[in-house]
Scaffold this motif. Structure first.
Motif, PDB file in Angstrom:
ATOM      1  N   GLN A   1      28.189  89.537  24.099  1.00 52.66           N
ATOM      2  CA  GLN A   1      27.415  88.532  24.824  1.00 52.66           C
ATOM      3  C   GLN A   1      26.541  89.181  25.895  1.00 52.66           C
ATOM      4  O   GLN A   1      27.032  89.892  26.770  1.00 52.66           O
ATOM      5  CB  GLN A   1      28.328  87.507  25.468  1.00 52.66           C
ATOM      6  N   ALA A   2      25.260  88.907  25.802  1.00 56.07           N
ATOM      7  CA  ALA A   2      24.286  89.422  26.754  1.00 56.07           C
ATOM      8  C   ALA A   2      23.539  88.254  27.371  1.00 56.07           C
ATOM      9  O   ALA A   2      23.840  87.078  27.101  1.00 56.07           O
ATOM     10  CB  ALA A   2      23.325  90.377  26.047  1.00 56.07           C
ATOM     11  N   VAL A   3      22.568  88.567  28.208  1.00 53.29           N
ATOM     12  CA  VAL A   3      21.700  87.517  28.744  1.00 53.29           C
ATOM     13  C   VAL A   3      21.162  86.698  27.571  1.00 53.29           C
ATOM     14  O   VAL A   3      20.674  87.270  26.595  1.00 53.29           O
ATOM     15  CB  VAL A   3      20.542  88.149  29.545  1.00 53.29           C
ATOM     16  N   PRO A   4      21.271  85.391  27.592  1.00 52.49           N
ATOM     17  CA  PRO A   4      20.928  84.582  26.414  1.00 52.49           C
ATOM     18  C   PRO A   4      19.558  84.856  25.819  1.00 52.49           C
ATOM     19  O   PRO A   4      19.390  84.829  24.598  1.00 52.49           O
ATOM     20  CB  PRO A   4      21.022  83.142  26.945  1.00 52.49           C
ATOM     21  N   SER A   5      18.566  85.157  26.647  1.00 47.03           N
ATOM     22  CA  SER A   5      17.207  85.373  26.138  1.00 47.03           C
ATOM     23  C   SER A   5      16.935  86.816  25.757  1.00 47.03           C
ATOM     24  O   SER A   5      15.830  87.138  25.279  1.00 47.03           O
ATOM     25  CB  SER A   5      16.184  84.940  27.195  1.00 47.03           C
ATOM     26  N   SER A   6      17.909  87.702  25.919  1.00 47.22           N
ATOM     27  CA  SER A   6      17.674  89.130  25.711  1.00 47.22           C
ATOM     28  C   SER A   6      17.243  89.437  24.285  1.00 47.22           C
ATOM     29  O   SER A   6      17.844  88.948  23.316  1.00 47.22           O
ATOM     30  CB  SER A   6      18.943  89.927  26.027  1.00 47.22           C
ATOM     31  N   LEU A   7      16.221  90.305  24.163  1.00 45.68           N
ATOM     32  CA  LEU A   7      15.729  90.725  22.854  1.00 45.68           C
ATOM     33  C   LEU A   7      16.293  92.080  22.437  1.00 45.68           C
ATOM     34  O   LEU A   7      15.944  92.588  21.378  1.00 45.68           O
ATOM     35  CB  LEU A   7      14.197  90.788  22.867  1.00 45.68           C
ATOM     36  N   HIS A   8      17.150  92.684  23.280  1.00 48.97           N
ATOM     37  CA  HIS A   8      17.695  93.999  22.949  1.00 48.97           C
ATOM     38  C   HIS A   8      19.212  94.056  23.011  1.00 48.97           C
ATOM     39  O   HIS A   8      19.826  94.774  22.236  1.00 48.97           O
ATOM     40  CB  HIS A   8      17.094  95.076  23.851  1.00 48.97           C
ATOM     41  N   GLY A   9      19.851  93.323  23.914  1.00 51.43           N
ATOM     42  CA  GLY A   9      21.302  93.231  23.943  1.00 51.43           C
ATOM     43  C   GLY A   9      22.011  94.264  24.788  1.00 51.43           C
ATOM     44  O   GLY A   9      23.250  94.281  24.836  1.00 51.43           O
TER      45      GLY A   9
ATOM     46  N   THR B   1      26.794  90.678  29.473  1.00 49.06           N
ATOM     47  CA  THR B   1      27.380  89.870  30.542  1.00 49.06           C
ATOM     48  C   THR B   1      28.864  89.612  30.339  1.00 49.06           C
ATOM     49  O   THR B   1      29.578  89.317  31.302  1.00 49.06           O
ATOM     50  CB  THR B   1      26.674  88.508  30.652  1.00 49.06           C
ATOM     51  N   ASP B   2      29.345  89.722  29.099  1.00 45.30           N
ATOM     52  CA  ASP B   2      30.738  89.343  28.812  1.00 45.30           C
ATOM     53  C   ASP B   2      31.220  90.134  27.607  1.00 45.30           C
ATOM     54  O   ASP B   2      30.749  89.929  26.480  1.00 45.30           O
ATOM     55  CB  ASP B   2      30.808  87.836  28.540  1.00 45.30           C
ATOM     56  N   HIS B   3      32.171  91.045  27.844  1.00 42.72           N
ATOM     57  CA  HIS B   3      32.703  91.871  26.755  1.00 42.72           C
ATOM     58  C   HIS B   3      33.727  91.134  25.902  1.00 42.72           C
ATOM     59  O   HIS B   3      34.172  91.673  24.885  1.00 42.72           O
ATOM     60  CB  HIS B   3      33.367  93.133  27.322  1.00 42.72           C
TER      61      HIS B   3
END
Length: 742
Positions: free
Chosen positions: A52-60, A64-66
């Motif tokens: 889980q990364a920033v919802p809008s992230s295009l790279h990852g 934000t949450d492992h």
């Protein structure tokens, strides 16, 4: 290079295919491609980060949450459905850092740290300098009164879109475990390079390792994942210890994103199967660059830019600039307030030729590491107090663990920001050489040098030509390499274009190279590239020092260059494309067939003329590629490249993973225009080099390739060959040949 720890897996991937997942292209979309990718010939799917990364992230990479598989991609269920589609999967993992999101409450562990301070369990997660007091959070905008915009909101403080927790029982900003500081100021935590929105993790702590890897290790145990790509291991406190722990818990094929400078070797005690392939990429690029064009191209570059021809000067100036602008906090932590030692540490970091010296606290430094530090100290002593430099070097080699580790962790960011993201945008006589881990003043390698490199390659490391991090795609580089054979024609073309449209001499020459090599390209893409290039160069603007007037000038230049010079640029590109196609097919065949595990970056099975990210993460037209794969013939460049890719992947899949590498002899006057080698006893690869020069010579005439004993069939043409074969015949239809013993 020495082999790393042998692979524990019976058979590593034969070939991987990298997909960049985005909110618009998730697991279900990837699953729909597995049939096509299987037919293409890859054995494994290689995914960008999936946690889980920033919802809008295009790279990852901004995790934000492992504890969760990324919801925007389809979550854990979608990932398992993708695994069920048939291709084994590898994923990119990010052990070095998490994101500082906006709002900050989106990172639960960070929120706990800011709320509860150094005594909380969350404080163990992050690499924070508590000795400096409340942790500095660089978010405040410009202006003296920005602090007045911080307002209380229940149990939190708000500053625009930022949200910070209030320490229980307090209401005032001054009473918190953090302090808000201007956005240009360094943070109170280790960050990823100069990116304050990425906070360093302490995965050297076993509990933090377990918590950040639980999901990944579970997916491996279930067989959902079968391999790992480890992002930026040089940023870790103990890369060797981290990789050993990872291998103990995950007995799968693993490669590390380790950038090796020319001649540097991967540490033999790292528990991984090799690097992610930038060392191979740079060697392949040099193989197709003609050394005869070097001085002419340097002269043209100097004439148009006014920049020195001494690349080392640019590297030093760039490193010192980024040290002063971005790494003050790191220098403070290394020197602890001693001005003389601070300057010495800065000069020592600027003199370091590699990303890390591999010194482990409490252990005797390896001789190679000592040599690197001592050589850097000799250079640094010419620029700072020799006694202070000597002390700095001794501390780095034998000092307190904190100093030893901090210096190691600072080397990579200074190299990355000083060289990759500054010097390579300032010194570019031939931009195809300006790649991650590249040395643009080393123009080429001979076939013999390339053979020697391959003979020492680890058998299970990754090889690549394009990645999500390359400065330009493989086919852009294939075009640029031709300039080394046509330096005079290039100089005339650039002179014509520059006379019609000009803006900033330090940017224009880079612009013309990339406009030609990425043609056709629209104004928006070209302008975006130049805007990033100018900011990375830091000569007129930077990410922290914008200039609206200059930025408007960049956009205007991009528009005028295409409008006024587009037809001429197109004509020049068409002139070189018959040679660029030769380079494109040759480097693809070589990369797939040389030692290592070949990776195909998304879309590069056909031509791809992308520039630096985010341009190289645009959606790929797979319908078009499916149609080419199903269609007959290979007349177009796209079709020919797809044919070579597919054929080489199929041949590679029939080889033993660690098949031997044997150079083949080519006789005749034009023998240096060929690279040829045999893998195992069953596969021969032949590729044309320096095609423009070969064309001037009239092509191959009496050159002969001596094949190993047996009957061989060219998989591209179906023709059979034995013994000594004229290259004019072997390469009559394609500039490459892929032969298999019958």
């Amino acid at each position: 290079m020495t082999d790393p720890v042998p692979s524990p897996v019976p058979r590593p991937p034969a070939a991987t295919y990298r997909l960049q997942l985005t909110p618009a292209f998730g697991f279900a979309d990837a699953a729909a491609l597995t049939g096509y990718l299987t037919e293409l010939g890859v054995s494994h799917l290689y995914l960008s980060p999936i946690l889980q990364a920033v919802p809008s992230s295009l790279h990852g990479y901004d995790v934000t949450d492992h504890s969760r598989v990324r919801e925007e991609f389809g979550g854990a269920r979608g990932l398992r459905e993708l695994a069920a589609a048939g291709l084994p999967m590898i994923t990119d993992i990010v052990p070095n850092h998490m994101t500082v999101p906006v709002p900050e409450s989106d990172n639960r562990r960070l929120w706990e740290l800011l709320r509860d301070g150094p005594g909380t369990a969350a404080a163990r997660w992050f690499d924070v300098d508590w000795d400096a007091g409340p942790v500095a959070m660089p978010v405040l905008g410009d202006g003296a009164d920005t602090g007045t915009e911080v307002v209380a909101d229940g149990d939190a403080l708000r500053y625009h879109d930022h949200r910070f927790p209030l320490r229980p029982g307090t209401t005032d900003l001054a009473d918190q475990h953090y302090r808000l500081v201007p956005w240009r100021q360094g943070p109170g935590y280790r960050r990823f390079f100069d990116v304050s929105s990425l906070i360093g993790l302490r995965v050297e702590d076993p509990e933090i390792f377990d918590a950040t890897h639980e999901v990944i290790l579970t997916l491996i145990a279930e067989g959902v994942l079968t391999g790992l790509r480890v992002d930026h291991p040089d940023g870790l406190a103990d890369p060797r210890g981290y990789l050993a722990r990872l291998r103990e818990r995950a007995q799968v094929w693993t490669v590390a994103e380790k950038i090796l400078i020319d001649g540097e070797r991967l540490p033999s005690d790292w528990a991984c199967d090799g690097t992610t392939g930038y060392d191979a990429l740079n060697m392949i690029t040099r193989l197709f660059v003609d050394p005869a064009g070097q001085q002419s191209l340097v002269d043209t570059f100097v004439k148009h830019t006014g920049v020195t021809q001494d690349y080392d000067v640019i590297v030093y100036e760039s490193k010192k600039q980024v040290l002063a602008q971005f790494f003050g906090v790191e220098l403070d932590r290394l020197s602890r307030g001693e001005p003389g030692l601070r300057e010495a540490m800065a000069e020592l970091l600027a003199a370091m030729p590699v990303y890390r010296a591999y010194i482990v606290p409490g252990e005797e430094p390896p001789p190679e590491s000592v040599q690197v530090i001592r050589s850097a100290a000799e250079l640094a002593a010419l620029r700072a107090d020799p006694n202070a430099v000597r002390l700095a070097a001794d501390l780095v080699l034998h000092g307190p663990p904190e100093t030893v580790v901090r210096f190691q962790q600072a080397c990579g960011p200074v190299m990355a920001k000083g060289v990759e993201d500054t010097a390579l945008y300032r010194w570019y006589p031939l931009a195809c050489l300006n790649e991650v881990g590249g040395e643009p003043d080393r123009f080429s390698v001979t076939a013999e040098e390339f053979h020697a490199f391959c003979a020492e390659m680890p058998p299970y490391g990754m090889t690549t030509l394009s990645t999500h991090d390359t400065k330009r795609s493989e086919d852009v580089r294939a075009r640029l390499a031709v300039l080394s054979e046509l330096p005079g024609e290039w100089a005339e073309a650039v002179a014509e274009w520059s006379a019609r449209v000009s803006f900033d001499p330090r940017l224009d020459y880079l612009a013309w190279q990339n406009l030609m090599a990425a043609w056709p390209i629209d104004v928006e893409r070209f302008g975006d590239y130049l805007f990033k290039a100018a900011r990375e160069a830091k000569t007129s603007i930077s990410w922290i020092a914008p200039d609206p007037a200059y930025e408007a000038g960049v956009r205007d230049f991009a528009t005028r260059a295409i409008d006024e010079c587009g037809p001429s640029v197109a004509a020049f590109t068409e002139r070189i494309d018959r040679f660029a196609r030769v380079n494109s097919l040759g480097q693809k065949a070589v990369q797939i067939m040389m030692p290592g595990v070949p990776d195909v970056y998304q879309g590069t099975e056909t031509t791809d003329f992308s520039l630096v990210d985010p341009d190289n993460r645009r959606p790929v037209d797979y319908a078009y590629r499916r149609s080419l794969l199903a269609g007959p013939g290979a007349d177009s460049w796209d079709a020919a490249k797809l044919l070579v890719t597919r054929t080489a992947l199929a041949l590679r899949s029939r080889l033993a993973p660690a098949a031997s590498y044997v150079p083949l002899t080519v006789t005749g006057e034009a023998g240096d225009h060929v690279i040829a080698f045999c893998r195992g006893e069953h596969a021969v690869t032949v590729a044309t080099r320096h095609p423009a020069g070969l064309s001037r010579r009239g092509g191959f005439t009496g050159e002969i390739l001596a094949l190993p004993p047996g009957r061989w069939r060219c998989l591209l043409t179906g023709e059979q060959h034995t013994g000594r074969i004229p290259l004019a015949h072997l390469l009559a239809r394609y500039p490459v040949a892929l032969l298999e013993r019958e």
